[in-house]
Motif scaffolding. Sequence first.
Motif, short mmCIF file in Angstrom:
data_model
loop_
_atom_site.label_atom_id
_atom_site.label_comp_id
_atom_site.label_asym_id
_atom_site.label_seq_id
_atom_site.Cartn_x
_atom_site.Cartn_y
_atom_site.Cartn_z
N LEU A 107 -37.33 56.05 -0.60
CA LEU A 107 -35.92 56.44 -0.52
C LEU A 107 -35.73 57.77 0.22
O LEU A 107 -34.94 57.88 1.16
N GLY A 108 -36.47 58.78 -0.21
CA GLY A 108 -36.33 60.10 0.41
C GLY A 108 -36.73 60.08 1.87
O GLY A 108 -36.06 60.67 2.72
N ARG A 111 -33.81 58.09 3.76
CA ARG A 111 -32.46 58.66 3.76
C ARG A 111 -32.45 60.14 4.14
O ARG A 111 -31.51 60.62 4.76
N ALA A 112 -33.47 60.87 3.69
CA ALA A 112 -33.45 62.32 3.94
C ALA A 112 -34.23 62.67 5.20
O ALA A 112 -33.74 63.42 6.04
N LYS A 114 -35.16 60.56 7.46
CA LYS A 114 -34.77 59.66 8.56
C LYS A 114 -35.96 58.96 9.23
O LYS A 114 -35.98 58.74 10.43
N ALA B 185 -33.01 62.35 -7.26
CA ALA B 185 -32.50 62.02 -5.93
C ALA B 185 -32.42 63.27 -5.05
O ALA B 185 -32.83 63.26 -3.89
N VAL B 188 -35.91 64.51 -3.82
CA VAL B 188 -36.55 63.87 -2.66
C VAL B 188 -35.78 64.17 -1.37
O VAL B 188 -36.08 63.59 -0.32
N GLY B 189 -34.77 65.04 -1.47
CA GLY B 189 -34.11 65.53 -0.27
C GLY B 189 -32.77 64.91 0.05
O GLY B 189 -32.19 65.17 1.10
N LEU B 190 -32.25 64.08 -0.88
CA LEU B 190 -30.94 63.49 -0.61
C LEU B 190 -29.83 64.54 -0.78
O LEU B 190 -29.99 65.50 -1.55
N GLN B 194 -25.34 61.36 -0.83
CA GLN B 194 -26.34 60.29 -0.79
C GLN B 194 -26.83 59.96 -2.20
O GLN B 194 -27.06 58.79 -2.52
N HIS B 198 -26.59 56.18 -3.36
CA HIS B 198 -27.79 55.34 -3.47
C HIS B 198 -28.38 55.30 -4.87
O HIS B 198 -29.14 54.39 -5.18
#
Lengths: 252, 279
Positions: A107-108, A111-112, A114, B185, B188-190, B194, B198
């Motif tokens: 996920l990270g 989304r983070a 990229k 969340a 992890v950098g969201l 986001q 998510h």
Amino acid sequence: MARGGPPVIEVRGVTKAFGEREVLHGVDFDVAEHEAVALIGASGSGKSTLLRCIDLLEEIDDGDIFLDGEVITDPSVPPVAVRRKLGVVFQAYNLFPHMSVLQNVVLGQMRAQKVGRREAEEEGRALLARFGLAGREDDRPEELSGGQQQRVAIARAFAGKPRALLLDEVTSALDPELVGEVLEAVRDLKAAGMTMVIATHEMAFAREVADEVAFLHQGRIVESGPPRQVLEEPHAEETRRFLARLLEAGRA
Amino acid sequence: MTETATTAPGARRLEREAAKRRRARRNAGIAAASSVIVIGGLAALILTSPGWPTVRETFFSWSEFRNAFPEVLNGFWLDIKVFMVVEAAVLVIALVIAMIRVNRSPGLFPVRLLSTVWVDVFRGVPTVLLVYLVGFGVPALELEGLPTDPVVLGGIALTLSYSGYVSEVYRAGINSVHRGQTDAALSVGLTQTQAMRHVVLPQAIRRVAPPLLNDFVALQKDVALISIIGPQEAFRVAQIYQGENFNYTPIIAAAMLYLVITIPLARIVDRMGGAGGVR
Ligand SMILES: Nc1ncnc2c1ncn2[C@@H]1O[C@H](COP(=O)(O)OP(=O)(O)OP(=O)(O)O)[C@@H](O)[C@H]1O
Ligand SMILES: [Mg+2]
């Protein structure tokens, strides 16, 4: 504290209160590159809070925290950019229950950071295999044992190729027979040269993997140094008392 | 000892199964008998009541049913269309309101205040009054560009009312997701957005699906309220029929059409372990 390489994380005079209750009261400590620092202290002493402050999940009241020499606790620094350089493993795993194991890990990345799906999933599978979870990629977290869940959480935190990992009592929620497999994963990270802060109650483990042990007591780091010194010949009276109590409880 | 150990399990098992069958037969017998007594008693009471011949004629007339049904069905189609459009609008608007209400950023304070007022007002006023006020109040403004079609106005009133309810359902769902989920969340950098999209929302919506569906059943029925401002939906059509022919059968027909939709929905809610009954 002139050890190892240049400090990756520096904590300087950090103070944090929740309402009236001051939990951290001028904490100082640093973590050099490739070094593992074990953070020990009684329950409620503020270990989790300190780790949360470093990942900017809590806002500190005073002092400063630096990552690779740059201040991260300044209001002008975007927290998201800082968190992308750090990984956290939480005491209660905090896996995403609505996602598969693999989705949790990527996920990270997707989304983070990229990273494209293909690449992220390939890396994710490799990481899961590394932590002994090959074949469990499509399971839901709830289908895994506690030890397996915690290893997924470690893989998730590690997936973002962090500068440092913050591990918060990664074995305290586990049945005794599952502790070993999780500690094995941490050993693996240490061998790979990961810079880590490890809040823990496992003194034997601290002695084994940590380069440095820091004892947190009443909001301050009362004593820190090599494990052998802090755990076997502590200077401070508080450290002695803490270790004696642990010994009584049969944990040391 | 060894003998009993080898023979006993089989024997005990047969005994138990026989007992289970006896119990099942007995339970079925009791259920059947009590159903016959209760339902038969009620039927007998109604069918032998002095007014029954008249009631049968005015509420359950087959010929009236056949005459009115096509038009009532036609009206019901309007109910369905209004329901679908309002439902879609409610789902979106309510979600936006809920997200605004759980957001803590100071810049959003005015919008947050507005959403709170929205929810308090539109949820606090009976839906039937809202339909009436919007249906007659908005056209009275004589403003250019505002809708005047009573179907649209009725739909707007229903949307206002239900978005208030549904946003609170969403909000409860969002608040029920543990804070550790957002922490993980973010870690992890969201971004906050986001993390909401998510991690928090998917869990929140899954959790509140049964109460959401419950509100849909209620909305489906409340569409009939727009009849008070004129649209020819099922109830309205049935009412007109009844007024002309002094016969209530068309209203029964409309009621049956509602049941055709609401009963399956209610079963779905049950299946999902929905909390609370249908309003
Ligand atoms: N969000 C919060 N609001 C108020 N008080 C808090 C909050 N988080 C932590 N605290 C308080 O801060 C103190 C330190 O908590 P913290 O969780 O950091 O301790 P810990 O050393 O990690 O303990 P443990 O070993 O039990 O995990 C406790 O007294 C706790 O009650
Ligand atoms: Mg803790």
